[in-house]
Write a protein that holds these residues in place. Structure first.
Motif, PDB file in Angstrom:
ATOM      1  N   THR A 233       0.858  -1.235  -0.043  1.00 56.43           N
ATOM      2  CA  THR A 233       0.152  -0.177   0.161  1.00 56.43           C
ATOM      3  C   THR A 233       0.795   1.296   0.003  1.00 56.43           C
ATOM      4  O   THR A 233       0.514   2.393  -0.596  1.00 56.43           O
ATOM      5  CB  THR A 233      -0.836   0.006   1.227  1.00 56.43           C
ATOM      6  OG1 THR A 233      -0.258  -0.002   2.589  1.00 56.43           O
ATOM      7  CG2 THR A 233      -1.909  -1.254   1.385  1.00 56.43           C
ATOM      8  N   LEU A 236       1.861   1.840  -3.630  1.00 56.44           N
ATOM      9  CA  LEU A 236       0.613   2.037  -4.263  1.00 56.44           C
ATOM     10  C   LEU A 236       0.318   3.641  -3.944  1.00 56.44           C
ATOM     11  O   LEU A 236      -0.055   4.481  -4.739  1.00 56.44           O
ATOM     12  CB  LEU A 236      -0.585   1.397  -4.031  1.00 56.44           C
ATOM     13  CG  LEU A 236      -0.515  -0.082  -4.599  1.00 56.44           C
ATOM     14  CD1 LEU A 236      -1.828  -0.873  -4.117  1.00 56.44           C
ATOM     15  CD2 LEU A 236      -0.337  -0.142  -6.011  1.00 56.44           C
ATOM     16  N   GLY A 237       0.438   4.131  -2.636  1.00 63.06           N
ATOM     17  CA  GLY A 237       0.426   5.262  -2.357  1.00 63.06           C
ATOM     18  C   GLY A 237       1.254   6.334  -3.051  1.00 63.06           C
ATOM     19  O   GLY A 237       1.055   7.673  -3.603  1.00 63.06           O
ATOM     20  N   TRP A 240       0.300   6.780  -6.412  1.00 67.64           N
ATOM     21  CA  TRP A 240      -1.133   7.647  -6.687  1.00 67.64           C
ATOM     22  C   TRP A 240      -0.700   9.066  -6.479  1.00 67.64           C
ATOM     23  O   TRP A 240      -1.271   9.850  -7.197  1.00 67.64           O
ATOM     24  CB  TRP A 240      -1.950   7.133  -5.780  1.00 67.64           C
ATOM     25  CG  TRP A 240      -3.196   8.036  -5.703  1.00 67.64           C
ATOM     26  CD1 TRP A 240      -3.840   9.243  -5.053  1.00 67.64           C
ATOM     27  CD2 TRP A 240      -4.160   7.730  -6.559  1.00 67.64           C
ATOM     28  NE1 TRP A 240      -4.652   9.372  -5.204  1.00 67.64           N
ATOM     29  CE2 TRP A 240      -5.389   8.817  -6.120  1.00 67.64           C
ATOM     30  CE3 TRP A 240      -4.764   6.477  -7.259  1.00 67.64           C
ATOM     31  CZ2 TRP A 240      -6.826   8.630  -6.792  1.00 67.64           C
ATOM     32  CZ3 TRP A 240      -5.946   6.527  -7.914  1.00 67.64           C
ATOM     33  CH2 TRP A 240      -6.720   7.841  -7.626  1.00 67.64           C
ATOM     34  N   THR A 246      -3.818   6.148 -14.812  1.00 71.98           N
ATOM     35  CA  THR A 246      -4.713   5.102 -14.384  1.00 71.98           C
ATOM     36  C   THR A 246      -4.402   3.738 -14.916  1.00 71.98           C
ATOM     37  O   THR A 246      -4.361   2.597 -13.996  1.00 71.98           O
ATOM     38  CB  THR A 246      -6.187   5.317 -14.885  1.00 71.98           C
ATOM     39  OG1 THR A 246      -6.734   6.621 -14.105  1.00 71.98           O
ATOM     40  CG2 THR A 246      -7.190   4.318 -14.130  1.00 71.98           C
ATOM     41  N   PHE A 249      -1.313   2.674 -12.763  1.00 67.38           N
ATOM     42  CA  PHE A 249      -1.603   1.995 -11.616  1.00 67.38           C
ATOM     43  C   PHE A 249      -2.366   0.919 -11.445  1.00 67.38           C
ATOM     44  O   PHE A 249      -2.065  -0.142 -10.624  1.00 67.38           O
ATOM     45  CB  PHE A 249      -2.310   3.353 -11.033  1.00 67.38           C
ATOM     46  CG  PHE A 249      -2.632   3.132  -9.459  1.00 67.38           C
ATOM     47  CD1 PHE A 249      -1.844   3.700  -8.726  1.00 67.38           C
ATOM     48  CD2 PHE A 249      -3.915   2.912  -9.161  1.00 67.38           C
ATOM     49  CE1 PHE A 249      -1.951   3.450  -7.338  1.00 67.38           C
ATOM     50  CE2 PHE A 249      -4.167   2.400  -7.780  1.00 67.38           C
ATOM     51  CZ  PHE A 249      -3.137   3.143  -6.785  1.00 67.38           C
ATOM     52  N   SER A 250      -3.311   0.766 -12.239  1.00 65.73           N
ATOM     53  CA  SER A 250      -4.157  -0.375 -12.496  1.00 65.73           C
ATOM     54  C   SER A 250      -3.465  -1.910 -12.751  1.00 65.73           C
ATOM     55  O   SER A 250      -3.529  -2.914 -12.048  1.00 65.73           O
ATOM     56  CB  SER A 250      -5.426  -0.494 -13.324  1.00 65.73           C
ATOM     57  OG  SER A 250      -6.154   0.683 -13.034  1.00 65.73           O
ATOM     58  N   THR A 374      -0.599   6.993   3.911  1.00 64.97           N
ATOM     59  CA  THR A 374      -1.114   5.575   3.660  1.00 64.97           C
ATOM     60  C   THR A 374      -0.551   4.679   4.463  1.00 64.97           C
ATOM     61  O   THR A 374      -1.438   3.548   4.755  1.00 64.97           O
ATOM     62  CB  THR A 374      -0.580   5.421   2.109  1.00 64.97           C
ATOM     63  OG1 THR A 374      -0.944   6.635   1.289  1.00 64.97           O
ATOM     64  CG2 THR A 374      -1.055   4.039   1.462  1.00 64.97           C
TER      65      THR A 374
END
Length: 456
Positions: A233, A236-237, A240, A246, A249-250, A374
């Protein structure tokens, strides 16, 4: 007054100009009828609520709001955590043949050291923090490797993630790897943004994602799935906050989910934990014993709890009452009111961290604040979700609250970073400077312009 009445002055009429050339102007009458009527909305419950909302919104928008939320929220969580560690760990200590205050004294020592680290982080310039990023990442990686060396690493509860420091003290390098990833990843992305390279997908991913996957692999060798989730996470934070597209990130998110599913599928222990989501019965071989008794603890607490120290589940029924499931003991002893207070404090920390990240113009500060926020909020969600039966039991402590010095020290240093960033906002700097002795008066005197002599 008699002279005025004789001159024809009537009540309710205002006079402009000098008495010689005065002309009457009738004063406006209050709306709504009588002379004592109030403006609409005032004096009513609705008007009072509107006034409270305006005052609260005004106070919420002050420059030092994030600073006070971070400082007060973190100290309250740590203090309440010490109280609950003392209450939840006494029976566990006695069952192990130790003094009832054994775990509390260790946690109190860690909190004292963590407070020093928090103050140091809050006063450390950004350039020094960025200089510490690479050494901290290298040290964390070496320690994660040493954990897997036989004779150095220690296995606790089936996970080999510890290094003995001598005596009763152990260190968990994976906890410090979270802080290392925050500082190193933020510095890396900030340097690439200064060179305008973040608009290319390869510079967003390399070397951030490969290095993170190396850390994740070393942690998974020890079997710590919970820390792996939290570290993911954080990655990912960072992506982001950096503004990753997108699709990119996906893609990263999908790869991590696929790897997590693979690790869960190949482990019978992790599959059993997944099967205990929402369980209301211990099941065969009591595989859901911990999850079910966590729900029992929360149910026993009711609205306001059974009272501090009056938990029943900590008497050998609930495993790990002072670490992973301390939130359940909090609910049993302090009730719904206590658990909602803990949730409110974490929500305040999350809001303050997002506010700091959104208001800064410094790239490193924005990335670091977003990553720390995060980290803290995701770990809290994973822990509390497991206690509530909404997520599988991941074995991660509740930040700033659960027992464990290895988790508390880097978390308090990270909160110190957020406090430093909140203090560094332009409005916050000015507000803090005005509170120093003598600054307000001197500042006000400089703002007053000299007027002509004799003018008041």
């Amino acid at each position: 007054m008699q002279a005025h009445h004789s001159a024809g002055i009537q009540p309710g009429i205002a006079w402009r100009g000098t008495p010689a050339g005065a002309r009457p102007v009738r004063a406006p009458r209050p709306r709504g009828g009588g002379a004592g009527s109030r403006p609409p909305g005032r004096g009513t419950v609705w008007g009072g609520l509107q006034t409270l909302v305006r005052r609260a919104r005004k106070a919420w928008d002050r420059p030092l709001t994030a600073y006070y939320l971070l400082l007060g929220g973190s100290l309250l969580l740590t203090a309440l955590g010490l109280v609950m560690v003392y209450s939840a760990s006494q029976i566990k200590a006695l069952q192990s043949g130790l003094a009832p205050t054994y775990f509390f004294r260790k946690q109190l020592l860690a909190a004292a050291i963590g407070s020093v680290l928090l103050l140091v982080a809050a006063r450390t310039p950004v350039r020094i923090l960025r200089a510490l990023a690479y050494p901290l990442l290298a040290c964390s990686t070496v320690l994660l490797v040493l954990v897997q060396v036989p004779g150095i690493g220690e296995t606790i509860n089936g996970n080999t993630n510890w290094i003995s420091l001598g005596g009763p003290f152990q260190a968990q390098p994976s906890e410090f790897a979270k802080l290392a990833l925050v500082l190193w990843g933020s510095d890396l992305l900030a340097r690439k943004q200064s060179k305008k390279l973040l608009n290319q997908w390869k510079h967003l991913l390399v070397p951030l994602v490969p290095v993170t996957f190396v850390l994740l692999g070393l942690i998974m060798l020890g079997g710590d799935m919970g820390t792996t989730v939290v570290l993911t996470t954080v990655l990912l934070g960072l992506l982001w906050v950096a503004g990753a597209p997108t699709r990119l990130f996906s893609g990263v998110f999908g790869v991590t989910v696929a790897l997590a599913a693979l690790f869960i599928k190949t482990s019978a222990n992790r599959m059993s934990r997944l099967a205990c989501i929402g369980a209301t019965d211990p099941g065969p071989n009591d595989q859901c014993w911990q999850a079910v008794h966590g729900i029992y603890a929360l149910a026993n607490g009711g609205w306001f709890g059974a009272g501090l120290g009056a938990s029943v589940e900590k008497w050998g029924e609930l495993p790990e009452p002072h670490t992973d499931f301390i939130f359940a003991i909090t609910g049993e002893e302090l009730g719904l009111a206590g658990t909602l207070s803990v949730l409110a404090l974490f929500a305040a920390l999350g809001y303050a961290g997002i506010r700091v990240a959104g208001r800064t113009e410094e790239p490193f500060v924005r990335y670091a604040a977003g990553a720390v926020t995060t980290w803290i909020t995701a770990q809290a969600v994973v822990n509390i979700g497991a206690v509530l039966g909404l997520l599988p039991i991941a074995g991660v402590p509740l930040p700033l609250f659960s027992y464990g010095g290895s988790a508390l020290l880097p978390a308090m240093f990270a909160i110190g970073l957020l406090i430093a960033f909140a203090r560094d906002e332009p409005g916050a700097r000015a507000a803090l400077a005005m509170r120093q002795p003598g600054v307000r008066w001197k500042t006000m005197r400089r703002r007053v312009k000299k007027r002509p002599s004799g003018e008041r």
